[in-house]
Write a protein that holds these residues in place. Structure first.
Motif, PDB file in Angstrom:
ATOM      1  N   ASN A 118       0.796  -1.228   0.000  1.00  0.00           N
ATOM      2  CA  ASN A 118       0.000   0.000   0.000  1.00  0.00           C
ATOM      3  C   ASN A 118       0.823   1.270   0.000  1.00  0.00           C
ATOM      4  O   ASN A 118       0.279   2.362  -0.120  1.00  0.00           O
ATOM      5  CB  ASN A 118      -0.940   0.024   1.215  1.00  0.00           C
ATOM      6  N   LYS A 119       2.139   1.127   0.160  1.00  0.00           N
ATOM      7  CA  LYS A 119       2.959   2.327   0.259  1.00  0.00           C
ATOM      8  C   LYS A 119       4.271   2.134  -0.480  1.00  0.00           C
ATOM      9  O   LYS A 119       5.266   1.703   0.086  1.00  0.00           O
ATOM     10  CB  LYS A 119       3.225   2.677   1.726  1.00  0.00           C
ATOM     11  N   LEU A 120       4.271   2.480  -1.747  1.00  0.00           N
ATOM     12  CA  LEU A 120       5.497   2.449  -2.529  1.00  0.00           C
ATOM     13  C   LEU A 120       6.244   3.766  -2.345  1.00  0.00           C
ATOM     14  O   LEU A 120       5.662   4.771  -1.949  1.00  0.00           O
ATOM     15  CB  LEU A 120       5.178   2.257  -4.009  1.00  0.00           C
ATOM     16  N   PRO A 121       7.547   3.776  -2.622  1.00  0.00           N
ATOM     17  CA  PRO A 121       8.302   5.037  -2.513  1.00  0.00           C
ATOM     18  C   PRO A 121       7.698   6.164  -3.338  1.00  0.00           C
ATOM     19  O   PRO A 121       7.780   7.329  -2.990  1.00  0.00           O
ATOM     20  CB  PRO A 121       9.687   4.646  -3.030  1.00  0.00           C
ATOM     21  N   THR A 122       7.069   5.799  -4.460  1.00  0.00           N
ATOM     22  CA  THR A 122       6.475   6.805  -5.335  1.00  0.00           C
ATOM     23  C   THR A 122       5.118   7.280  -4.840  1.00  0.00           C
ATOM     24  O   THR A 122       4.514   8.173  -5.427  1.00  0.00           O
ATOM     25  CB  THR A 122       6.301   6.229  -6.747  1.00  0.00           C
ATOM     26  N   GLY A 123       4.636   6.671  -3.747  1.00  0.00           N
ATOM     27  CA  GLY A 123       3.349   7.052  -3.199  1.00  0.00           C
ATOM     28  C   GLY A 123       2.206   6.187  -3.680  1.00  0.00           C
ATOM     29  O   GLY A 123       1.083   6.297  -3.197  1.00  0.00           O
ATOM     30  N   GLY A 124       2.454   5.316  -4.625  1.00  0.00           N
ATOM     31  CA  GLY A 124       1.412   4.451  -5.147  1.00  0.00           C
ATOM     32  C   GLY A 124       1.289   3.156  -4.368  1.00  0.00           C
ATOM     33  O   GLY A 124       1.845   3.000  -3.277  1.00  0.00           O
ATOM     34  N   LYS A 125       0.557   2.214  -4.940  1.00  0.00           N
ATOM     35  CA  LYS A 125       0.392   0.914  -4.317  1.00  0.00           C
ATOM     36  C   LYS A 125       0.362  -0.151  -5.397  1.00  0.00           C
ATOM     37  O   LYS A 125       0.155   0.141  -6.578  1.00  0.00           O
ATOM     38  CB  LYS A 125      -0.867   0.864  -3.471  1.00  0.00           C
ATOM     39  N   THR A 126       0.593  -1.383  -4.983  1.00  0.00           N
ATOM     40  CA  THR A 126       0.591  -2.501  -5.926  1.00  0.00           C
ATOM     41  C   THR A 126      -0.421  -3.552  -5.491  1.00  0.00           C
ATOM     42  O   THR A 126      -0.679  -3.725  -4.300  1.00  0.00           O
ATOM     43  CB  THR A 126       1.976  -3.162  -6.001  1.00  0.00           C
ATOM     44  N   PRO A 127      -1.002  -4.266  -6.447  1.00  0.00           N
ATOM     45  CA  PRO A 127      -1.971  -5.310  -6.110  1.00  0.00           C
ATOM     46  C   PRO A 127      -1.289  -6.615  -5.735  1.00  0.00           C
ATOM     47  O   PRO A 127      -0.109  -6.819  -6.004  1.00  0.00           O
ATOM     48  CB  PRO A 127      -2.758  -5.459  -7.406  1.00  0.00           C
ATOM     49  N   ALA A 128      -2.059  -7.485  -5.134  1.00  0.00           N
ATOM     50  CA  ALA A 128      -1.577  -8.839  -4.857  1.00  0.00           C
ATOM     51  C   ALA A 128      -1.460  -9.573  -6.179  1.00  0.00           C
ATOM     52  O   ALA A 128      -2.300  -9.418  -7.078  1.00  0.00           O
ATOM     53  CB  ALA A 128      -2.546  -9.570  -3.942  1.00  0.00           C
ATOM     54  N   ILE A 129      -0.400 -10.371  -6.326  1.00  0.00           N
ATOM     55  CA  ILE A 129      -0.209 -11.117  -7.581  1.00  0.00           C
ATOM     56  C   ILE A 129      -0.011 -12.612  -7.323  1.00  0.00           C
ATOM     57  O   ILE A 129       0.560 -13.313  -8.158  1.00  0.00           O
ATOM     58  CB  ILE A 129       0.971 -10.559  -8.403  1.00  0.00           C
ATOM     59  N   HIS A 130      -0.486 -13.090  -6.173  1.00  0.00           N
ATOM     60  CA  HIS A 130      -0.452 -14.540  -5.962  1.00  0.00           C
ATOM     61  C   HIS A 130      -1.650 -15.166  -6.668  1.00  0.00           C
ATOM     62  O   HIS A 130      -2.570 -14.459  -7.123  1.00  0.00           O
ATOM     63  CB  HIS A 130      -0.437 -14.878  -4.465  1.00  0.00           C
ATOM     64  N   ALA A 131      -1.641 -16.475  -6.797  1.00  0.00           N
ATOM     65  CA  ALA A 131      -2.627 -17.175  -7.629  1.00  0.00           C
ATOM     66  C   ALA A 131      -4.068 -16.872  -7.237  1.00  0.00           C
ATOM     67  O   ALA A 131      -4.912 -16.589  -8.095  1.00  0.00           O
ATOM     68  CB  ALA A 131      -2.363 -18.679  -7.574  1.00  0.00           C
ATOM     69  N   THR A 132      -4.378 -16.912  -5.952  1.00  0.00           N
ATOM     70  CA  THR A 132      -5.760 -16.698  -5.510  1.00  0.00           C
ATOM     71  C   THR A 132      -6.265 -15.331  -5.914  1.00  0.00           C
ATOM     72  O   THR A 132      -7.379 -15.187  -6.442  1.00  0.00           O
ATOM     73  CB  THR A 132      -5.859 -16.856  -3.977  1.00  0.00           C
ATOM     74  N   ALA A 133      -5.442 -14.304  -5.688  1.00  0.00           N
ATOM     75  CA  ALA A 133      -5.849 -12.937  -6.007  1.00  0.00           C
ATOM     76  C   ALA A 133      -6.000 -12.747  -7.514  1.00  0.00           C
ATOM     77  O   ALA A 133      -6.954 -12.106  -7.977  1.00  0.00           O
ATOM     78  CB  ALA A 133      -4.822 -11.952  -5.458  1.00  0.00           C
ATOM     79  N   LEU A 134      -5.075 -13.291  -8.286  1.00  0.00           N
ATOM     80  CA  LEU A 134      -5.145 -13.137  -9.740  1.00  0.00           C
ATOM     81  C   LEU A 134      -6.375 -13.828 -10.320  1.00  0.00           C
ATOM     82  O   LEU A 134      -7.080 -13.264 -11.169  1.00  0.00           O
ATOM     83  CB  LEU A 134      -3.874 -13.700 -10.379  1.00  0.00           C
ATOM     84  N   LYS A 135      -6.642 -15.037  -9.880  1.00  0.00           N
ATOM     85  CA  LYS A 135      -7.788 -15.777 -10.403  1.00  0.00           C
ATOM     86  C   LYS A 135      -9.103 -15.118  -9.988  1.00  0.00           C
ATOM     87  O   LYS A 135     -10.073 -15.099 -10.760  1.00  0.00           O
ATOM     88  CB  LYS A 135      -7.734 -17.223  -9.915  1.00  0.00           C
ATOM     89  N   LYS A 136      -9.126 -14.548  -8.789  1.00  0.00           N
ATOM     90  CA  LYS A 136     -10.337 -13.864  -8.311  1.00  0.00           C
ATOM     91  C   LYS A 136     -10.667 -12.674  -9.204  1.00  0.00           C
ATOM     92  O   LYS A 136     -11.834 -12.331  -9.414  1.00  0.00           O
ATOM     93  CB  LYS A 136     -10.136 -13.404  -6.868  1.00  0.00           C
ATOM     94  N   LYS A 137      -9.649 -12.045  -9.761  1.00  0.00           N
ATOM     95  CA  LYS A 137      -9.853 -10.891 -10.631  1.00  0.00           C
ATOM     96  C   LYS A 137     -10.006 -11.292 -12.104  1.00  0.00           C
ATOM     97  O   LYS A 137     -10.069 -10.434 -12.982  1.00  0.00           O
ATOM     98  CB  LYS A 137      -8.687  -9.920 -10.483  1.00  0.00           C
ATOM     99  N   GLY A 138     -10.045 -12.593 -12.355  1.00  0.00           N
ATOM    100  CA  GLY A 138     -10.317 -13.065 -13.697  1.00  0.00           C
ATOM    101  C   GLY A 138      -9.117 -13.222 -14.607  1.00  0.00           C
ATOM    102  O   GLY A 138      -9.269 -13.433 -15.813  1.00  0.00           O
ATOM    103  N   TRP A 139      -7.918 -13.158 -14.031  1.00  0.00           N
ATOM    104  CA  TRP A 139      -6.725 -13.312 -14.868  1.00  0.00           C
ATOM    105  C   TRP A 139      -6.573 -14.761 -15.310  1.00  0.00           C
ATOM    106  O   TRP A 139      -6.788 -15.688 -14.539  1.00  0.00           O
ATOM    107  CB  TRP A 139      -5.472 -12.899 -14.106  1.00  0.00           C
ATOM    108  N   THR A 140      -6.179 -14.936 -16.543  1.00  0.00           N
ATOM    109  CA  THR A 140      -5.856 -16.254 -17.076  1.00  0.00           C
ATOM    110  C   THR A 140      -4.401 -16.240 -17.516  1.00  0.00           C
ATOM    111  O   THR A 140      -3.765 -15.177 -17.597  1.00  0.00           O
ATOM    112  CB  THR A 140      -6.728 -16.597 -18.295  1.00  0.00           C
ATOM    113  N   GLN A 141      -3.893 -17.412 -17.827  1.00  0.00           N
ATOM    114  CA  GLN A 141      -2.493 -17.525 -18.248  1.00  0.00           C
ATOM    115  C   GLN A 141      -2.220 -16.679 -19.491  1.00  0.00           C
ATOM    116  O   GLN A 141      -1.264 -15.906 -19.541  1.00  0.00           O
ATOM    117  CB  GLN A 141      -2.167 -18.985 -18.532  1.00  0.00           C
ATOM    118  N   SER A 142      -3.064 -16.795 -20.487  1.00  0.00           N
ATOM    119  CA  SER A 142      -2.842 -16.055 -21.735  1.00  0.00           C
ATOM    120  C   SER A 142      -3.015 -14.552 -21.538  1.00  0.00           C
ATOM    121  O   SER A 142      -2.266 -13.754 -22.113  1.00  0.00           O
ATOM    122  CB  SER A 142      -3.796 -16.557 -22.824  1.00  0.00           C
TER     123      SER A 142
END
Length: 301
Positions: A224-248
């Motif tokens: 939630n706190k990058l040096p630039t002031g931004g934030k990054t999402p979770a990129i583990h399998a559960t979080a990615l699949k929950k958001k609809g990401w596929t391999q391709s």
């Protein structure tokens, strides 16, 4: 009573001085032996893209030359500036040896024996094998010299006491080498190596503690706190699949910057894609997506 207080103060001062001296002269790092390896500059240039070297060491916004450093990173601990990585003998890597390069990249130790600040993601590069380091070294030797001095870091007290990083390293840094999972496919392990090693995805996608070290128990769960002031999402399998990401879809996004909904990556991921992942081979993009999504390569079944 006064004499006793003075004695206690003198004793505490003596301990503090002795501890500081011990930290300053505490040797770190191990001597690598890569002199006999022959590097492949073309492969090394590919690894440099994968490792984010161009994005972090090229001040494109201000017209800086490639890999001449000067990129600013403002943090709670102070302001970091990426160093010159060109072949300048005075200001870059021109008078380094391959072993000094290997020690710097994988162990975070300068040719003078001083620790580097962890803005340089050497804990991830520690996963890189000797041949990858030799290839990187061969690539860097082709970079034209730019005689531009590196901008000194502007650190806040007490973080400006560089030898203190030795304590930080001892407490928080894992220098273990890459270990493939024999129960998984080769392409899954390739993805693991890229993510956990040169691509250093966890550097931005894992939250950090009060000392700026990654919280291992929250690996790849976003920050939630990058040096630039931004934030990054979770990129583990559960979080990615929950958001609809596929391999391709993930492989395509890392190549193009375009997400499945048609939107594009923002923040620091723009540079990651533009200067890094967009240059990766389709098989490596596939490997990253397979690993992050926890999938097994169907071609190996």
């Amino acid at each position: 009573m006064v004499n006793r207080l003075i004695a206690l103060l003198m004793g505490a001062t003596a301990v503090a001085v002795a501890s500081t001296i011990a930290i300053v002269f505490w040797p770190i790092g191990n001597p690598p032996e890569l002199k006999q390896l022959e590097g492949n500059a073309k492969r090394g240039a590919y690894l440099a893209r994968m490792s984010g070297c161009i994005a972090c060491h090229t001040d494109g916004e201000n017209g800086g030359a490639a890999l001449a450093g000067g990129v600013e990173l403002d943090t709670d601990f102070g302001t970091f500036y990426s160093p010159n990585l060109t072949q300048s003998a005075e200001h870059g890597l021109g008078d380094w040896t391959i072993d000094e390069f290997a020690k710097a990249v994988r162990q975070g130790v300068s040719p003078d024996g001083e620790p580097y600040y962890p803005s340089f993601p050497y804990p991830f590069y520690a996963k890189m094998p000797d041949q990858d380091i030799a290839d990187l070294w061969a690539a860097f030797q082709t970079v034209p010299a730019v005689d531009e001095p590196s901008v000194p870091h502007a650190m806040k007290f007490p973080f400006n006491f560089r030898p203190g990083l030795k304590l930080w390293r001892a407490a928080f840094v894992d220098f273990s080498t890459f270990e493939p999972d024999e129960t998984q496919s080769d392409i899954w392990n390739r993805g693991k190596y890229i993510v956990r090693g040169p691509a250093h995805c966890g550097a931005c996608h894992t939250p950090r503690n009060f000392a700026g070290a990654r919280k291992a128990s929250f690996d790849l769960q976003g920050a939630n706190k990058l040096p630039t002031g931004g934030k990054t999402p979770a990129i583990h399998a559960t979080a990615l699949k929950k958001k609809g990401w596929t391999q391709s879809a993930l492989a395509y996004a890392l190549k193009s910057g375009v997400k499945p909904d048609g939107d594009v990556f923002g923040g620091s991921m723009v540079e990651v894609v533009h200067d890094g992942t967009s240059f990766l081979a389709p098989k490596d993009l596939e490997a990253i997506s397979i690993y992050l999504l926890g999938e097994t390569d169907v071609a190996t079944q």
